[in-house]
Scaffold this active site. Structure first.
Site, short mmCIF file in Angstrom:
data_model
loop_
_atom_site.label_atom_id
_atom_site.label_comp_id
_atom_site.label_asym_id
_atom_site.label_seq_id
_atom_site.Cartn_x
_atom_site.Cartn_y
_atom_site.Cartn_z
N LYS A 141 -2.97 -14.51 18.51
CA LYS A 141 -3.75 -14.32 17.84
C LYS A 141 -4.97 -13.92 17.10
O LYS A 141 -5.55 -14.22 16.18
CB LYS A 141 -2.57 -14.80 16.95
CG LYS A 141 -1.77 -14.78 16.38
CD LYS A 141 -0.78 -16.07 15.72
CE LYS A 141 0.63 -16.20 16.11
NZ LYS A 141 2.15 -17.39 15.54
N ASP A 195 6.42 -11.92 13.76
CA ASP A 195 4.97 -12.46 13.09
C ASP A 195 3.82 -12.03 12.94
O ASP A 195 3.79 -11.53 13.75
CB ASP A 195 4.92 -13.83 14.42
CG ASP A 195 3.94 -14.52 14.34
OD1 ASP A 195 3.29 -14.79 13.18
OD2 ASP A 195 3.81 -15.54 15.05
N GLU A 246 0.59 -0.99 -0.14
CA GLU A 246 0.30 0.18 -0.27
C GLU A 246 1.36 1.37 0.39
O GLU A 246 0.74 1.83 0.94
CB GLU A 246 -0.94 0.19 0.97
CG GLU A 246 -1.88 1.24 1.09
CD GLU A 246 -2.88 1.14 2.86
OE1 GLU A 246 -3.66 1.99 2.15
OE2 GLU A 246 -2.67 0.25 3.31
N HIS A 257 -4.86 8.78 -2.30
CA HIS A 257 -4.61 7.30 -2.84
C HIS A 257 -4.67 7.39 -4.01
O HIS A 257 -3.47 7.06 -5.16
CB HIS A 257 -5.74 6.61 -2.26
CG HIS A 257 -5.79 6.03 -1.20
ND1 HIS A 257 -5.08 5.06 -1.03
CD2 HIS A 257 -5.32 6.34 0.39
CE1 HIS A 257 -4.95 4.69 0.78
NE2 HIS A 257 -5.19 5.36 1.09
#
Length: 365
Positions: free
Chosen positions: A181, A257, A50, A352
């Protein structure tokens, strides 16, 4: 979602040993940081597809250099958790086992030290559901993020408890009460990993000139978007615009991670109008980062951690705490930039569109 902010440093890439490119990476900044875990003006690496993220974070970094103290990052707490499940014959047996855990705390602390020279048992918490006993162990793990260290210690403690407690049997070495997670209330309340708050006080003229908005507009948007909007969506202990964007890019660039952004992006943005000046903070209770362990010896990651000053000779755990403070400061840079952009109609989409077209043209050549 991000907004255009200006130029950033040159593009590099995180690449495997065969030389193929995995992820475009840029160093942005420097950002100015102070606090109890990191000080100075430091460039930070962000690995992302991005492309507007780089200039967005760069704008926040420029703002930090215009403020004497820069971004103040305060590390509030540091612990890694692992939960186990013990199955008892009934609730009474589960209750007795839970009480025995706390009676044996010194014994469990000593046993934990046999599993690693870095692991220390900090606390034990438990919950009972019928005959099920859920135990949450909280460890300090030095400069490692601590997943494997905590699991090894928990497995050792579980084996010991099963051998010494009556009327109980094995359930699981990981019981989802950690919680790893997954976005949960318990992690938001108790924390998992590094709990860091990054804050900045931006004078009104800088808010106007560099962010093209006002403190009142940002504070109002924070309430209506981050607080009320997230409440309507059913957010769990979280109220922010896009922490996950900055965290994922930072995690990938520093060998973390990446799945830990699930709980890592839980956090609360706070904004206040102080007589025209903008107070802005980002609180992240679940930053799971390390400077040693899996992935950290890869050449690109080793280089990134060295440039960030996270390979210095410091007391155990200090390099990882420094990395967490830099992660939180990076999140603030991107969050501040986006929130400012969204107070102005059309700015976000225009940025953007322009940046993505620009990057597309560059890649075509």
């Amino acid at each position: 979602m991000t907004s255009y902010t200006g130029p950033t440093s040159a593009t590099s890439s995180i690449a495997p040993q065969d030389g193929s490119t995995l992820m475009p990476t840029r160093w942005v900044g420097p950002l100015r940081i102070s606090g109890n875990a990191a000080e100075g003006e430091i460039h930070v690496p962000l690995a992302t597809y991005e492309s507007p993220l780089w200039p967005s974070v760069a704008r926040g970094a420029r703002i930090s250099r215009l403020v004497d103290a820069g971004i103040r990052a305060t590390l509030v707490d540091d612990r890694m958790t692992r939960s186990i499940l013990i199955e008892a014959t009934d609730t009474q047996a589960a209750h007795a086992a839970g009480r025995a855990l706390h009676d044996r705390l010194d014994e469990l602390c000593a046993l934990t030290r046999t599993t690693s020279r870095y692991a220390e048992l900090l606390a034990v918490r438990h919950e009972i559901v019928g005959p099920l006993l859920y135990v949450r162990f909280e460890f300090s793990t030095g400069d490692a993020s601590g997943h494997n260290m905590a699991t090894l210690a928990a497995d050792t403690l579980l084996t010991h408890l099963l051998a010494h407690l009556p009327n109980v049997s094995y359930g699981s070495v990981s019981a989802n009460y950690c919680t790893d997670k997954k976005a949960t209330a318990i992690n938001g309340i108790l924390g998992r990993g590094k709990n860091v708050t990054a804050e900045i006080l931006v004078p009104r003229h800088i808010v106007a000139d560099r962010l093209r908005t006002t403190a009142a507009k940002i504070a109002h948007l924070n309430v209506t978007k981050n607080l009320v909007g997230t409440l309507l969506a059913g957010g769990i202990r979280s109220a922010n615009a896009h922490y996950a964007n900055m965290l994922l890019a930072f995690y990938l660039a520093t060998g973390q991670d990446a799945a830990n952004i699930v709980e890592g992006s839980q956090g609360i943005t706070y904004a206040a109008d102080r007589d025209g000046d903008l107070y802005f903070s980002c609180t992240l209770p679940n930053l799971i980062v390390g400077t040693v362990g899996n992935g950290k010896s890869l050449p690109a990651i080793e280089d990134a951690l060295t440039q960030l000053g996270c390979r210095a000779q410091r007391p155990d755990g200090a390099n990882a705490r420094r990395l967490a403070a830099l992660a939180a400061a990076t999140v603030l840079c991107g969050e501040l930039s986006l929130m400012a952009a969204q107070t102005n109609p059309g700015e976000l989409m225009h940025a953007h569109t322009r940046l993505e077209r620009l990057n597309g043209a560059l890649h075509a050549h």
